[in-house]
Design a protein around this motif. Sequence first.
Motif, PDB file in Angstrom:
ATOM      1  N   VAL A   1       0.709  -1.240   0.022  1.00  0.00           N
ATOM      2  CA  VAL A   1       0.103   0.010  -0.091  1.00  0.00           C
ATOM      3  C   VAL A   1       1.010   1.163   0.126  1.00  0.00           C
ATOM      4  N   GLN A   2       1.935   1.281   0.846  1.00  0.00           N
ATOM      5  CA  GLN A   2       2.681   2.326   0.879  1.00  0.00           C
ATOM      6  C   GLN A   2       3.574   2.651  -0.427  1.00  0.00           C
ATOM      7  N   LYS A   3       3.945   1.548  -1.034  1.00  0.00           N
ATOM      8  CA  LYS A   3       4.617   1.607  -2.373  1.00  0.00           C
ATOM      9  C   LYS A   3       3.454   1.953  -3.477  1.00  0.00           C
ATOM     10  N   PHE A   4       2.420   1.818  -3.681  1.00  0.00           N
ATOM     11  CA  PHE A   4       1.438   2.139  -4.517  1.00  0.00           C
ATOM     12  C   PHE A   4       1.189   3.568  -4.328  1.00  0.00           C
ATOM     13  N   THR A   5       1.076   3.915  -2.949  1.00  0.00           N
ATOM     14  CA  THR A   5       0.722   5.288  -2.605  1.00  0.00           C
ATOM     15  C   THR A   5       1.898   6.397  -3.065  1.00  0.00           C
ATOM     16  N   ARG A   6       3.167   6.015  -2.709  1.00  0.00           N
ATOM     17  CA  ARG A   6       4.305   6.591  -3.301  1.00  0.00           C
ATOM     18  C   ARG A   6       4.223   6.836  -4.869  1.00  0.00           C
ATOM     19  N   GLU A   7       4.251   5.676  -5.436  1.00  0.00           N
ATOM     20  CA  GLU A   7       4.161   5.565  -6.837  1.00  0.00           C
ATOM     21  C   GLU A   7       3.112   6.380  -7.742  1.00  0.00           C
ATOM     22  N   ALA A   8       1.914   6.794  -6.866  1.00  0.00           N
ATOM     23  CA  ALA A   8       0.860   7.651  -7.307  1.00  0.00           C
ATOM     24  C   ALA A   8       1.205   8.841  -7.254  1.00  0.00           C
ATOM     25  N   GLY A   9       2.388   9.324  -6.212  1.00  0.00           N
ATOM     26  CA  GLY A   9       2.842  10.654  -6.166  1.00  0.00           C
ATOM     27  C   GLY A   9       2.109  11.230  -4.806  1.00  0.00           C
ATOM     28  N   TYR A  10       1.815  10.190  -3.821  1.00  0.00           N
ATOM     29  CA  TYR A  10       1.496  10.961  -2.580  1.00  0.00           C
ATOM     30  C   TYR A  10       2.420  10.397  -1.382  1.00  0.00           C
ATOM     31  N   LYS A  11       2.288  11.048  -0.170  1.00  0.00           N
ATOM     32  CA  LYS A  11       3.098  10.685   0.866  1.00  0.00           C
ATOM     33  C   LYS A  11       2.219  10.149   2.081  1.00  0.00           C
ATOM     34  N   PRO A  12       2.136   8.838   2.154  1.00  0.00           N
ATOM     35  CA  PRO A  12       1.151   8.057   2.945  1.00  0.00           C
ATOM     36  C   PRO A  12       1.449   8.389   4.395  1.00  0.00           C
ATOM     37  N   LEU A  13       0.530   8.521   5.356  1.00  0.00           N
ATOM     38  CA  LEU A  13       0.947   8.572   6.839  1.00  0.00           C
ATOM     39  C   LEU A  13       0.878   7.169   7.480  1.00  0.00           C
ATOM     40  N   GLU A  14       1.827   6.662   8.208  1.00  0.00           N
ATOM     41  CA  GLU A  14       1.929   5.663   8.718  1.00  0.00           C
ATOM     42  C   GLU A  14       1.019   5.243   9.600  1.00  0.00           C
ATOM     43  N   ASP A  15       0.400   3.932   9.386  1.00  0.00           N
ATOM     44  CA  ASP A  15      -0.630   3.342  10.182  1.00  0.00           C
ATOM     45  C   ASP A  15      -2.057   4.134  10.210  1.00  0.00           C
ATOM     46  N   ARG A  16      -2.086   4.694   8.881  1.00  0.00           N
ATOM     47  CA  ARG A  16      -3.432   5.393   8.579  1.00  0.00           C
ATOM     48  C   ARG A  16      -4.149   5.038   7.344  1.00  0.00           C
ATOM     49  N   SER A  17      -4.350   3.640   7.300  1.00  0.00           N
ATOM     50  CA  SER A  17      -4.933   2.933   6.245  1.00  0.00           C
ATOM     51  C   SER A  17      -5.660   1.868   6.719  1.00  0.00           C
ATOM     52  N   ILE A  18      -6.899   1.845   6.147  1.00  0.00           N
ATOM     53  CA  ILE A  18      -8.064   0.781   6.537  1.00  0.00           C
ATOM     54  C   ILE A  18      -8.668   0.305   5.147  1.00  0.00           C
ATOM     55  N   ILE A  19      -9.624  -0.699   5.306  1.00  0.00           N
ATOM     56  CA  ILE A  19     -10.172  -1.489   4.152  1.00  0.00           C
ATOM     57  C   ILE A  19     -11.598  -0.707   4.193  1.00  0.00           C
ATOM     58  N   VAL A  20     -12.182  -0.290   3.374  1.00  0.00           N
ATOM     59  CA  VAL A  20     -13.486   0.278   3.071  1.00  0.00           C
ATOM     60  C   VAL A  20     -14.199   0.038   1.741  1.00  0.00           C
ATOM     61  N   LYS A  21     -15.349   0.168   1.739  1.00  0.00           N
ATOM     62  CA  LYS A  21     -16.396   0.143   0.657  1.00  0.00           C
ATOM     63  C   LYS A  21     -17.049   1.021   0.710  1.00  0.00           C
ATOM     64  N   TYR A  22     -18.037   1.593  -0.757  1.00  0.00           N
ATOM     65  CA  TYR A  22     -18.908   2.659  -0.336  1.00  0.00           C
ATOM     66  C   TYR A  22     -20.021   2.251   0.106  1.00  0.00           C
ATOM     67  N   ALA A  23     -20.673   3.014   1.178  1.00  0.00           N
ATOM     68  CA  ALA A  23     -21.763   2.582   1.887  1.00  0.00           C
ATOM     69  C   ALA A  23     -23.311   2.796   1.228  1.00  0.00           C
ATOM     70  N   PRO A  24     -24.127   1.771   1.285  1.00  0.00           N
ATOM     71  CA  PRO A  24     -25.484   1.745   0.822  1.00  0.00           C
ATOM     72  C   PRO A  24     -26.009   2.789   1.227  1.00  0.00           C
ATOM     73  N   ALA A  25     -26.851   3.573   0.567  1.00  0.00           N
ATOM     74  CA  ALA A  25     -27.892   4.731   1.092  1.00  0.00           C
ATOM     75  C   ALA A  25     -29.194   4.151   1.775  1.00  0.00           C
ATOM     76  N   ASN A  26     -29.616   2.980   1.193  1.00  0.00           N
ATOM     77  CA  ASN A  26     -31.067   2.533   1.866  1.00  0.00           C
ATOM     78  C   ASN A  26     -30.957   0.781   1.858  1.00  0.00           C
ATOM     79  N   LEU A  27     -32.139   0.372   2.145  1.00  0.00           N
ATOM     80  CA  LEU A  27     -32.144  -1.159   2.208  1.00  0.00           C
ATOM     81  C   LEU A  27     -31.715  -1.677   1.088  1.00  0.00           C
ATOM     82  N   SER A  28     -32.665  -1.259   0.035  1.00  0.00           N
ATOM     83  CA  SER A  28     -32.419  -1.929  -1.699  1.00  0.00           C
ATOM     84  C   SER A  28     -30.901  -1.995  -1.674  1.00  0.00           C
TER      85      SER A  28
END
Length: 156
Positions: A5-32
């Motif tokens: 993750v650090q490698k990909f972040t740096r290769e994309a031109g960003y400076k990652p903060l140590e231990d500030r990465s988590i796994i996420v998904k987009y949240a659904p808006a309703n029951l459907s």
Amino acid sequence: MSKEVQKFTREAGYKPLEDRSIIVKYAPANLSEQFAAFFNSEFYVLQMCEHEIILLPFNTTWGNLRKDVSLVLPYGDIQSVELEDDMLNTVITIRTESDTIRLTAQQAALSDLRSSSLYATMYAGSFKNWHKENIEETLAALKGLGMNRPKNSEQH
């Protein structure tokens, strides 16, 4: 944090903060959407960087990180971040002047038994679950974003 993750972040031109990465998904808006989201396997790494938050997508077929950044959100654009527990997940609502972004992260307690563990251990080189280790501090850091920004201030 995963070295990959650090490698990909740096290769994309960003400076990652140590231990500030988590796994996420987009949240659904309703029951459907919740029903449809149950079958959706699109996961991302939310990585806090020096000046922005980025989302790095996983390849849904192979489960590896794609060398791509699907969202860049500068800290200065964030007006507020709200956290809400929703059963076994935490919903992260990020508000900017023009948009609301809702993400969901699996809570630490059961993440070893859920999909966040699979993605988090895959790049650690061991069975270390960096999502579980980073979730509390990352959520606290996210919640602090936008708090120091003056409310109802005019843009110049």
